[in-house]
Design a protein around this motif. Structure first.
Motif, PDB file in Angstrom:
ATOM      1  N   UNK A  90       0.888  -1.259   0.118  1.00 50.47           N
ATOM      2  CA  UNK A  90      -0.015   0.110  -0.091  1.00 50.47           C
ATOM      3  C   UNK A  90       0.795   1.239   0.126  1.00 50.47           C
ATOM      4  N   UNK A  91       1.976   1.378   0.729  1.00 49.41           N
ATOM      5  CA  UNK A  91       2.661   2.410   0.988  1.00 49.41           C
ATOM      6  C   UNK A  91       3.573   2.647  -0.489  1.00 49.41           C
ATOM      7  N   UNK A  92       3.991   1.532  -1.114  1.00 46.18           N
ATOM      8  CA  UNK A  92       4.608   1.494  -2.403  1.00 46.18           C
ATOM      9  C   UNK A  92       3.741   2.355  -3.575  1.00 46.18           C
ATOM     10  N   UNK A  93       2.402   2.014  -3.420  1.00 47.74           N
ATOM     11  CA  UNK A  93       1.427   2.254  -4.408  1.00 47.74           C
ATOM     12  C   UNK A  93       1.269   3.893  -3.996  1.00 47.74           C
ATOM     13  N   UNK A  94       1.093   4.364  -2.760  1.00 46.48           N
ATOM     14  CA  UNK A  94       0.877   5.654  -2.418  1.00 46.48           C
ATOM     15  C   UNK A  94       2.191   6.524  -2.814  1.00 46.48           C
ATOM     16  N   UNK A  95       3.376   6.030  -2.688  1.00 42.57           N
ATOM     17  CA  UNK A  95       4.662   6.685  -2.974  1.00 42.57           C
ATOM     18  C   UNK A  95       4.662   6.764  -4.566  1.00 42.57           C
ATOM     19  N   UNK A  96       4.678   5.864  -5.199  1.00 39.51           N
ATOM     20  CA  UNK A  96       4.311   5.695  -6.687  1.00 39.51           C
ATOM     21  C   UNK A  96       3.637   6.962  -7.122  1.00 39.51           C
TER      22      UNK A  96
END
Length: 154
Positions: A90-96
């Motif tokens: 989820x954090x990776x999606x948000x950062x991307x």
């Protein structure tokens, strides 16, 4: 608490996320900005990154509370259990999505001829070519091993 994937009615993702927030259920509906062309104008609109999916974070005991919201259809299942998404993903999606250098994102399913690298299981790190994709299975060719895999979805 885990992140689960809720399947929604088509085009209801933003409404479902809004209603889940209203009843104090933590959720995430990743949105991307697209330019849509009409006959008389162009307009920037926000559309969900994943069609018909909203991520919800709650305890296993509270999972049924999402069905209070109109538009929620069911949970996405993986191997007979509700699919759990790791917090890091989820954090990776948000950062991307927060990266301003990205101009266009789309999520497309595998199709015949795609080259893939298997990441888990007995054949992890093997390169394969997608031969067939249906709603219930995927067939890939492992040329280096001289075999064909039929992967069934459950």
């Amino acid at each position: 608490m885990n992140w689960y994937v809720v399947y929604t009615k088509p085009k209801w993702e933003k409404k479902v996320a809004e209603k889940l927030n209203e009843i104090d259920i933590e959720c995430y509906c990743p949105l991307i900005t697209q330019i849509k062309q009409w006959s008389d104008r162009k307009k920037k609109i926000e559309v969900p990154l994943f069609n018909s999916y909203v991520f919800v974070k709650l305890t296993d005991l509270d999972r049924n509370s999402v069905f209070q919201v109109a538009g929620v259809v069911r949970y996405l299942f993986w191997l007979g259990k509700p699919a759990i998404v790791r917090n890091e993903e989820i954090l990776t999606i948000k950062q991307s999505l927060s990266n301003n250098n990205i101009s266009n994102i789309s999520v497309v399913p595998y199709k015949k001829g795609d080259k893939v690298k298997l990441e888990t299981g007995v054949f992890s790190s093997q390169n394969a070519i997608v031969q067939e994709v249906t709603n219930t299975y995927c067939i890939v060719v492992l040329e280096s091993l001289g075999c064909i895999l039929k992967i069934k979805y459950t």
